[in-house]
Motif scaffolding. Structure first.
Motif, PDB file in Angstrom:
ATOM      1  N   HIS A   1      37.690 -50.472 -54.441  1.00 57.75           N
ATOM      2  CA  HIS A   1      38.927 -50.779 -54.310  1.00 57.75           C
ATOM      3  C   HIS A   1      39.985 -49.814 -54.285  1.00 57.75           C
ATOM      4  CE1 HIS A   1      38.039 -54.992 -54.432  1.00 57.75           C
ATOM      5  NE2 HIS A   1      37.192 -54.895 -55.573  1.00 57.75           N
TER       6      HIS A   1
ATOM      7  N   ALA B   1      43.004 -52.805 -55.234  1.00 61.25           N
ATOM      8  CA  ALA B   1      42.701 -52.982 -53.850  1.00 61.25           C
ATOM      9  C   ALA B   1      44.084 -52.969 -53.028  1.00 61.25           C
ATOM     10  CB  ALA B   1      42.218 -54.530 -53.792  1.00 61.25           C
TER      11      ALA B   1
ATOM     12  N   GLU C   1      32.343 -51.157 -57.519  1.00 56.91           N
ATOM     13  CA  GLU C   1      33.449 -52.078 -56.924  1.00 56.91           C
ATOM     14  C   GLU C   1      34.831 -51.613 -57.435  1.00 56.91           C
ATOM     15  OE1 GLU C   1      34.680 -56.593 -56.425  1.00 56.91           O
ATOM     16  OE2 GLU C   1      33.171 -56.099 -57.966  1.00 56.91           O
TER      17      GLU C   1
ATOM     18  N   ASP D   1      38.349 -51.805 -60.151  1.00 59.74           N
ATOM     19  CA  ASP D   1      39.427 -52.930 -60.301  1.00 59.74           C
ATOM     20  C   ASP D   1      39.921 -53.435 -59.009  1.00 59.74           C
ATOM     21  OD1 ASP D   1      41.233 -54.397 -61.362  1.00 59.74           O
ATOM     22  OD2 ASP D   1      41.975 -52.851 -62.797  1.00 59.74           O
ATOM     23  N   GLU D   2      39.832 -54.719 -59.070  1.00 51.58           N
ATOM     24  CA  GLU D   2      40.506 -55.380 -57.987  1.00 51.58           C
ATOM     25  C   GLU D   2      41.764 -55.068 -57.878  1.00 51.58           C
ATOM     26  OE1 GLU D   2      39.847 -59.713 -55.655  1.00 51.58           O
ATOM     27  OE2 GLU D   2      39.008 -59.350 -57.610  1.00 51.58           O
TER      28      GLU D   2
ATOM     29  N   THR E   1      35.315 -56.674 -46.949  1.00 52.07           N
ATOM     30  CA  THR E   1      35.170 -57.008 -48.533  1.00 52.07           C
ATOM     31  C   THR E   1      34.226 -56.238 -49.230  1.00 52.07           C
ATOM     32  OG1 THR E   1      33.299 -58.744 -48.178  1.00 52.07           O
ATOM     33  CG2 THR E   1      35.569 -59.561 -47.815  1.00 52.07           C
ATOM     34  N   TYR E   2      34.197 -56.083 -50.536  1.00 56.22           N
ATOM     35  CA  TYR E   2      33.051 -55.347 -51.350  1.00 56.22           C
ATOM     36  C   TYR E   2      31.616 -55.852 -50.843  1.00 56.22           C
ATOM     37  CZ  TYR E   2      30.432 -53.612 -54.982  1.00 56.22           C
ATOM     38  OH  TYR E   2      29.395 -52.945 -55.688  1.00 56.22           O
TER      39      TYR E   2
ATOM     40  N   SER F   1      37.954 -48.989 -49.665  1.00 47.68           N
ATOM     41  CA  SER F   1      38.502 -49.865 -48.972  1.00 47.68           C
ATOM     42  C   SER F   1      39.671 -49.347 -47.952  1.00 47.68           C
ATOM     43  CB  SER F   1      39.091 -50.891 -49.714  1.00 47.68           C
ATOM     44  OG  SER F   1      40.285 -50.492 -50.979  1.00 47.68           O
TER      45      SER F   1
END
Length: 679
Positions: A237, A333, A327, A329-330, A264-265, A241
């Motif tokens: 993120h 993003a 992944e 922390d969203e 997407t992840y 991304s």
């Protein structure tokens, strides 16, 4: 002490800038220097200058003592952070422009933060500047360089645009109205305003990064300085991304031409090991031009569509995969990137579709297919933009569209009208430039399909946007080819070459090399009239799967009398796994199993306008035209520089018949001039 040293150095750089603005009396020796001091903002490669990355969520204090963080602006559609100062002459000139843009965009949900990095300028002086120019946004005295360092600012006039997710989407100049050495009455390019308009529309700026002429900032490394946020490990993120958005998602998205999305992840983690593989081998993103050798070259060659992955982005991807593809922390993003499901060039004025659907078989190879579509224009049309859209992109390797006069076979050496290759599906020409679509001509689609395991159907179409008025520059496309190539059986590194004498002064816009499965490497060189030899484009690892166009960031002047040479190297050995048959001597041919040596060059003639290209005059097919006009027409038609013009090369059939006195289907310059004198 260190801080004082920094500020003294900065002031010195500003004084250097002031001296540059003074008049220069050019001499033969100072001509190049004079050109340099009058240079304005220039486009630069965005991904090499931080565009697309997450900006650290630093804390800073405004002039009134209030503390802020960059995340405080997340409720705005965009945030402009503008470097400024009260001493730099260009900062002074741009202050009214910044105030006007603040006023123009403040009701459109855009926040402005002005950042003054100069420790020597007092608070009283800054407040006076705010009052004088009517600045309405936050004003920050960044004497500790918190924002300056977080942004990587380089000059006191540089501006930065962040979206709501703190992704840097533009950095560079406000516009091109002022620089050291010149001032315009009005700007020609409004970089900041255009960037904001694009972001507010959910799009990416057409120009995402430029240089920003101004007083240069010298940022000396400071020991034991801790960032407000500690440096975070690379996660999907916060970093990956954004790299994918900038470099991969144009193809790797839902309904894109790539076989799987990377949006997407979950999508990306499944292919993490494959991503590491292609990044390490430098085959993705697809870009095969070697860096231009600036140390030995007198030419400035940069590519506007350079897809090469910056080293920092490559390192980030590999580090992410090595760490197990975390992944993160969203909340870090980026905003999702939006892609148009319709036409990239906007709604076309004309859509041309191949007459019948073509069935693409499930497996094996397919020969090139051709489809012809007649146009019904009674007069010539000028084309501003073209875009090719297959209905099933997954099986389309490439498409070339040629202009056909009458029912003659297409002549690939005369150049193409439009092209579709993976990652490059449209061409839009700058204002004042256009291609000619002759009255009564036909468009011939050359389609190359690659079966992918499932039988399907394709019916490709071409969108055309016409120019509002005749252009000042007529864009042409020439192919430099050698139809006599002969590649011996088993040869692993066989060279073939072709050349083109340049009959008049031209400016080159782009190159596109073309070979088939045995193609290994390709190179364009030019020899100037004074004997100077330069490499224009070097493709040391040619890949038939990617028929890439290499578009110059700035047109390249090639003077009359120069010679452009193309050289291709072929691997017809058993070690080439794509080789259909290493036991055969291979020659020129249209199918994949044959070979070609063809180097396309897109250009315009510096002395040619739409008016000089026009065929509208009734006398245009009359041999009583002036010898100078006929000579220029001959030179324009003789695109391969062999001193001969065939009926296919000459744009005026009636005039050709009148000039071809011996009826052999070929014109020589002496023959053309003799026809004029005889009449």
């Amino acid at each position: 002490m260190d801080s004082q040293f920094k500020r003294l150095t900065l002031t010195g750089l500003c004084l250097i800038g002031l001296s540059v603005a003074a008049p220069i009396h050019a001499t033969a020796e100072s001509g190049d220097a004079a050109a340099d001091v009058r240079s304005g903002p220039e486009p630069i490669k965005p991904t090499e200058h931080g565009v697309g990355r997450l900006i650290e969520n630093v804390s800073f204090t405004d002039l009134d003592g209030a503390t802020h963080r960059l995340s405080d602006f997340a409720d705005h559609k965009a945030t402009v952070i503008a470097m400024t100062g009260t001493g730099c002459p260009l900062c002074k000139k741009y202050s009214p422009t910044l105030a006007r843009l603040q006023s123009e965009f403040q009701d459109k949900d855009v926040a402005f933060v002005l950042v003054n990095p100069n420790e020597s300028e007092s608070v009283a002086v800054l407040r006076e500047a705010i009052q004088t120019h009517g600045f309405s946004g936050l004003y920050v005295r960044d004497d500790q360089e918190v924002l300056t360092r977080a942004l990587g600012a380089t000059t006191t006039t540089e501006v930065f645009v962040l979206d709501a997710a703190r992704t840097l989407v533009y950095r560079g100049a406000v516009d091109d109205q002022y620089s050291f050495g010149y001032a315009l009455d009005a700007p020609k390019r409004n970089f900041l305003a255009d960037a904001l308009t694009a972001v507010l529309a959910g799009e990416r700026p057409e120009v995402a990064a430029t240089t920003a002429p101004g007083c240069e900032l010298l940022l000396v490394e400071i020991e034991d300085t801790e960032s407000t946020d500690s440096a975070a490990a690379v996660t999907f993120h916060n970093r990956v991304s954004r790299v994918l958005q900038d470099n991969c998602q144009q193809c790797h998205r839902d309904n894109g031409l790539a076989p799987f999305p990377l949006t997407t992840y979950e999508d990306t983690k499944d292919y993490a090991a494959m991503i590491a593989n292609v990044v390490q081998r430098q085959i993705m993103p697809p870009w095969f031009a070697a860096p231009h050798n600036t140390a030995e070259s007198k030419l400035e060659i940069r590519w506007s569509n350079d897809r090469s992955l910056p080293q920092e982005d490559r390192d980030a991807l590999l580090a992410w995969v090595a760490a197990g593809a975390p992944e993160g922390d969203e909340a870090d993003a980026p905003l999702p990137r939006r892609f148009s499901d319709e036409w990239e060039i906007g709604q076309p004025d004309l859509i041309v579709e191949i007459p019948d659907p073509i069935t693409v078989k499930a497996s094996g190879q397919m020969p090139y297919r051709h489809a012809r579509v007649a146009t019904s224009f009674a007069e010539d049309r000028w084309v501003q933009a073209v875009e090719i859209q297959p209905t099933d992109r997954a099986v389309v390797h490439h498409v070339l569209v040629f202009i056909q006069d009458g029912k003659k076979a297409i002549n690939e050496d005369a150049g193409f009208f439009a092209a579709y290759v993976p990652g490059n599906t449209s061409q839009r020409y700058p204002t004042g430039m256009a291609k000619k679509l002759p009255a009564g001509s036909s468009l011939v689609f050359q389609l190359h399909y690659t079966p992918n395991g499932t039988e399907t159907v394709d019916q490709t179409r071409l969108g055309i946007v016409f120019a509002d008025k005749p252009p000042t520059r007529v864009i042409r496309n020439a192919g430099i080819s050698n139809h006599r190539i002969s590649i011996p059986a088993g040869a692993g590194n066989h060279p073939e070459s072709a050349s083109l004498k340049v009959p008049t002064d031209v400016r080159v816009l782009s190159f596109m090399p073309h070979m088939h499965l045995r193609g290994k490497a390709f190179r364009y060189t030019v020899t100037m009239p004074d004997g100077q030899r330069e490499v224009l484009l070097d493709v040391p690892r040619y890949d038939f799967n990617w028929q890439l166009e290499y578009r110059l960031a700035q047109p390249l002047d090639i003077p009359k009398g120069s010679q452009i040479d193309v050289t291709g190297w072929f691997d017809n050995s058993e070690s080439n796994p794509a080789n259909p048959d290493p036991t055969e001597t291979v020659r020129w041919g249209p199918q994949t199993d044959d070979e070609m040596l063809l180097g396309y060059v897109e250009y315009f003639v510096t002395t040619e306008t739409a008016a000089s290209d026009s065929d509208e005059s009734p006398a245009s097919d009359d041999v009583s035209l002036s010898p100078s006009f006929l000579e220029k027409s001959f030179q324009r038609a003789d695109q391969n520089g062999d001193g001969k013009v065939t009926r296919e090369e000459f744009p005026r059939p009636l005039l050709f018949r009148r000039l071809d006195r011996n009826n052999d289907g070929v014109l020589l310059l002496d023959e053309v001039l003799e026809s004029s004198r005889a009449n």
